[in-house]
Design an enzyme around this catalytic site. Structure first.
Site, mmCIF file in Angstrom:
data_model
loop_
_atom_site.group_PDB
_atom_site.id
_atom_site.type_symbol
_atom_site.label_atom_id
_atom_site.label_comp_id
_atom_site.label_asym_id
_atom_site.label_seq_id
_atom_site.Cartn_x
_atom_site.Cartn_y
_atom_site.Cartn_z
ATOM 1 N N ARG A 1 -28.750 28.570 11.248
ATOM 2 C CA ARG A 1 -27.681 28.657 12.238
ATOM 3 C C ARG A 1 -26.646 27.573 11.963
ATOM 4 N NH1 ARG A 1 -29.781 32.690 13.009
ATOM 5 N NH2 ARG A 1 -30.470 33.740 14.943
ATOM 6 N N TYR B 1 -23.355 43.279 22.989
ATOM 7 C CA TYR B 1 -22.350 42.204 22.986
ATOM 8 C C TYR B 1 -21.482 42.304 21.734
ATOM 9 C CZ TYR B 1 -20.832 37.251 22.691
ATOM 10 O OH TYR B 1 -20.116 36.075 22.573
HETATM 11 P P1 NAP Z 1 -20.199 30.646 29.685
HETATM 12 O O1 NAP Z 1 -20.465 29.192 29.725
HETATM 13 O O2 NAP Z 1 -21.319 31.606 29.879
HETATM 14 O O3 NAP Z 1 -19.062 30.965 30.791
HETATM 15 C C1 NAP Z 1 -18.687 32.312 30.998
HETATM 16 C C2 NAP Z 1 -17.418 32.286 31.808
HETATM 17 O O4 NAP Z 1 -16.979 33.629 31.993
HETATM 18 C C3 NAP Z 1 -17.645 31.656 33.180
HETATM 19 O O5 NAP Z 1 -16.516 30.932 33.564
HETATM 20 C C4 NAP Z 1 -17.814 32.884 34.050
HETATM 21 O O6 NAP Z 1 -17.423 32.677 35.389
HETATM 22 C C5 NAP Z 1 -16.837 33.840 33.385
HETATM 23 N N1 NAP Z 1 -17.181 35.229 33.705
HETATM 24 C C6 NAP Z 1 -18.301 35.907 33.368
HETATM 25 N N2 NAP Z 1 -18.245 37.144 33.879
HETATM 26 C C7 NAP Z 1 -17.075 37.226 34.580
HETATM 27 C C8 NAP Z 1 -16.449 38.236 35.350
HETATM 28 N N3 NAP Z 1 -17.017 39.441 35.524
HETATM 29 N N4 NAP Z 1 -15.254 37.970 35.913
HETATM 30 C C9 NAP Z 1 -14.665 36.767 35.749
HETATM 31 N N5 NAP Z 1 -15.184 35.753 35.019
HETATM 32 C C10 NAP Z 1 -16.397 36.008 34.462
HETATM 33 O O7 NAP Z 1 -19.469 31.069 28.339
HETATM 34 P P2 NAP Z 1 -18.984 30.138 27.128
HETATM 35 O O8 NAP Z 1 -20.177 29.713 26.352
HETATM 36 O O9 NAP Z 1 -18.018 29.137 27.631
HETATM 37 O O10 NAP Z 1 -18.214 31.225 26.218
HETATM 38 C C11 NAP Z 1 -16.816 31.265 26.192
HETATM 39 C C12 NAP Z 1 -16.421 32.311 25.158
HETATM 40 O O11 NAP Z 1 -16.934 31.925 23.869
HETATM 41 C C13 NAP Z 1 -16.993 33.695 25.453
HETATM 42 O O12 NAP Z 1 -16.003 34.680 25.208
HETATM 43 C C14 NAP Z 1 -18.140 33.843 24.465
HETATM 44 O O13 NAP Z 1 -18.332 35.206 24.103
HETATM 45 C C15 NAP Z 1 -17.665 33.017 23.310
HETATM 46 N N6 NAP Z 1 -18.759 32.460 22.477
HETATM 47 C C16 NAP Z 1 -19.714 31.658 23.040
HETATM 48 C C17 NAP Z 1 -20.720 31.142 22.215
HETATM 49 C C18 NAP Z 1 -21.809 30.230 22.750
HETATM 50 O O14 NAP Z 1 -22.725 29.901 21.983
HETATM 51 N N7 NAP Z 1 -21.738 29.795 23.999
HETATM 52 C C19 NAP Z 1 -20.740 31.454 20.856
HETATM 53 C C20 NAP Z 1 -19.757 32.276 20.342
HETATM 54 C C21 NAP Z 1 -18.758 32.779 21.167
HETATM 55 P P3 NAP Z 1 -18.543 32.215 36.478
HETATM 56 O O15 NAP Z 1 -18.816 30.788 36.174
HETATM 57 O O16 NAP Z 1 -17.879 32.438 37.779
HETATM 58 O O17 NAP Z 1 -19.745 33.107 36.239
HETATM 59 O O1 GFB Z 2 -28.813 30.637 20.433
HETATM 60 P P1 GFB Z 2 -29.844 31.678 20.268
HETATM 61 O O2 GFB Z 2 -30.668 32.040 21.481
HETATM 62 O O3 GFB Z 2 -29.190 33.057 19.796
HETATM 63 O O4 GFB Z 2 -30.823 31.216 19.064
HETATM 64 P P2 GFB Z 2 -28.794 33.575 18.330
HETATM 65 C C1 GFB Z 2 -31.994 31.943 18.846
HETATM 66 C C2 GFB Z 2 -32.751 31.343 17.668
HETATM 67 O O5 GFB Z 2 -33.359 30.090 18.066
HETATM 68 C C3 GFB Z 2 -33.889 32.268 17.286
HETATM 69 C C4 GFB Z 2 -34.787 30.223 18.061
HETATM 70 O O6 GFB Z 2 -34.186 32.122 15.930
HETATM 71 C C5 GFB Z 2 -35.027 31.736 18.156
HETATM 72 O O7 GFB Z 2 -36.313 32.076 17.626
HETATM 73 N N1 GFB Z 2 -35.365 29.483 19.206
HETATM 74 C C6 GFB Z 2 -36.368 28.576 19.115
HETATM 75 C C7 GFB Z 2 -34.994 29.602 20.491
HETATM 76 N N2 GFB Z 2 -36.685 28.102 20.343
HETATM 77 C C8 GFB Z 2 -35.828 28.720 21.225
HETATM 78 C C9 GFB Z 2 -35.645 28.633 22.632
HETATM 79 O O8 GFB Z 2 -36.339 27.879 23.360
HETATM 80 N N3 GFB Z 2 -34.655 29.407 23.176
HETATM 81 C C10 GFB Z 2 -33.862 30.235 22.408
HETATM 82 N N4 GFB Z 2 -32.884 30.965 23.009
HETATM 83 N N5 GFB Z 2 -34.021 30.366 21.058
HETATM 84 C C11 GFB Z 2 -26.948 34.732 19.734
HETATM 85 C C12 GFB Z 2 -26.457 36.114 20.099
HETATM 86 O O9 GFB Z 2 -27.866 34.836 18.677
HETATM 87 O O10 GFB Z 2 -25.855 33.936 19.281
HETATM 88 C C13 GFB Z 2 -25.457 36.032 21.196
HETATM 89 O O11 GFB Z 2 -27.554 36.923 20.500
HETATM 90 C C14 GFB Z 2 -24.482 34.891 21.042
HETATM 91 O O12 GFB Z 2 -24.796 37.274 21.305
HETATM 92 C C15 GFB Z 2 -25.022 33.650 20.359
HETATM 93 O O13 GFB Z 2 -23.309 35.312 20.426
HETATM 94 C C16 GFB Z 2 -23.914 32.751 19.864
HETATM 95 O O14 GFB Z 2 -28.024 32.561 17.606
HETATM 96 O O15 GFB Z 2 -30.005 34.132 17.680
#
Ligand code: NAP
Ligand code: GFB
Length: 320
Positions: free
Chosen positions: A212, A137
């Site tokens: 975080r 990613y």
């Molecule tokens: P999300 O809830 O997982 O939603 C993903 C979206 O992308 C959905 O609308 C999904 O459509 C669409 N999508 C996935 N694969 C696709 C494909 N092949 N073609 C067309 N659409 C597709 O994501 P989010 O959390 O809103 O994230 C939005 C942006 O923020 C992303 O670029 C992510 O990398 C970034 N971001 C997220 C986080 C986080 O913690 N969530 C943190 C940092 C950055 P469907 O619903 O149809 O699957």
């Molecule tokens: O949001 P998260 O899954 O991803 O957080 P990252 C993981 C952290 O939360 C680790 C702790 O330190 C886990 O040990 N944790 C504790 C848990 N309990 C839980 C649980 O029930 N579920 C999960 N998922 N974690 C991601 C990236 O890293 O950050 C992705 O891998 C993405 O690419 C996202 O960009 C924003 O923060 O570690």
């Protein structure tokens, strides 16, 4: 003006939709919210056909294959492959249709695993390798930053990369094994309260020590619209814009969620056999604040409360 919002059905896309609903500031702008049902962005021909005749003037590109730590650890191949295709196809179509302005999403987890300093800033993205848990990613997203920078330089575009920290909120993905820490803990504690008898324990994953930063997705949605409509890069180069909020340990986070969900804190334990992932990825909001110093963030407590309440009220339709 016609703006395409990819990822329109996701966490961030849904919050943008909420902001636009009944908001007269945007009444003269057309927004198209697209999901994978409208177009599979990994398929180049689908994307080129989808853009035909739509006359998009700008894009908010949110679509991505997204997941928490454990989803990334298991799926580095598809995380890279799907995201690199999505981004390449979107940028090719944007440029072909002369879309001048765009917002593109990176993530604070793409930063170096062992940076030269904390907090990290937007100049450090490529300084050294990302955390191995999410290499797929992270490298796909790092290439998005490179691609945007060179589209800007070569074709005079205004493609701005925004770099949120961990996001959460209503409409999140609560699916076990895929979810980020906040939605997965909420879902697990919801089941824990419903299904367990008195002496059972709740196990959070990892040691609880990692740090975080968490940003409420409704705030991030506002920031995206601020940057798209009010940011004037004429005064500054098109550097990525980091959007972040307060930092805490996973342990503190687990106790905050348990408190809100009325789970007995004495029942909370940590399973240190499960990976912690990256121990720290602290980034600085300084550059964003220089443009929008008045921006006020939703507190983590209020954001968590909204998310927990939403999950309870929308359990049937939530992504889980
Ligand atoms: P999300 O809830 O997982 O939603 C993903 C979206 O992308 C959905 O609308 C999904 O459509 C669409 N999508 C996935 N694969 C696709 C494909 N092949 N073609 C067309 N659409 C597709 O994501 P989010 O959390 O809103 O994230 C939005 C942006 O923020 C992303 O670029 C992510 O990398 C970034 N971001 C997220 C986080 C986080 O913690 N969530 C943190 C940092 C950055 P469907 O619903 O149809 O699957
Ligand atoms: O949001 P998260 O899954 O991803 O957080 P990252 C993981 C952290 O939360 C680790 C702790 O330190 C886990 O040990 N944790 C504790 C848990 N309990 C839980 C649980 O029930 N579920 C999960 N998922 N974690 C991601 C990236 O890293 O950050 C992705 O891998 C993405 O690419 C996202 O960009 C924003 O923060 O570690």
């Amino acid at each position: 003006m016609h703006i395409l919002v990819t990822g329109g059905s996701g966490l961030v896309g849904s919050h943008i939709k909420d902001i636009l609903t009944n908001n007269e500031k945007f009444e003269n702008i057309k927004f198209t919210f697209a999901s994978s049902k409208d177009c599979d962005l990994t398929n180049r021909n689908d994307v080129l056909n989808y853009f035909k005749g739509k006359n998009f003037n700008a894009i908010i590109h949110l679509a991505a294959r997204v997941g928490g730590l454990y989803d990334n650890m298991r799926n580095n191949v598809s995380m890279f492959s799907e995201n690199i295709k999505i981004n390449e196809n979107i940028l090719e179509a944007c440029n072909l249709h002369n879309i001048f302005t765009g917002i593109f999403c990176l993530s604070s987890c793409i930063f170096p695993a062992n940076p030269s300093k904390f907090p990290m800033d937007e100049t450090m993205i490529h300084e050294s390798p990302p955390h191995p848990s999410n290499e797929g990613y992270a490298y796909a997203k790092r290439m998005l930053e490179v691609q945007c920078r060179h589209y800007n330089k070569t074709f005079g575009r205004k493609y701005i990369c925004v770099v949120p920290v961990n996001l959460y909120g209503e409409y999140d993905n609560f699916t076990f094994g895929q979810a980020h820490v906040i939605p997965e803990l909420i879902h697990r504690m919801y089941n824990f309260k419903k299904e367990t008898c008195d002496n059972e324990l709740f196990y959070a994953y990892g040691t609880g020590s990692p740090l975080r930063q968490f940003l409420y997705a409704g705030d991030f949605a506002k920031m995206i619209l601020n940057i798209l409509f009010n940011y004037n890069p004429g005064h500054m180069n098109l550097r990525p814009v980091i959007c972040c909020n307060d930092e805490l340990t996973i342990r503190e986070l687990v106790y905050k969620i348990a408190y809100i969900m009325e789970v007995d804190l004495k029942k909370i334990h940590f399973d240190s056999n499960k990976s912690d992932g990256c121990m720290q990825k602290t980034v600085s909001n300084e550059y964003y604040n220089s443009f929008f110093p008045e921006f006020s963030f939703t507190t983590l407590h209020d954001g968590l409360k909204k998310t927990v309440d939403w999950f309870h009220e929308n359990y049937k339709c939530a992504r889980k």
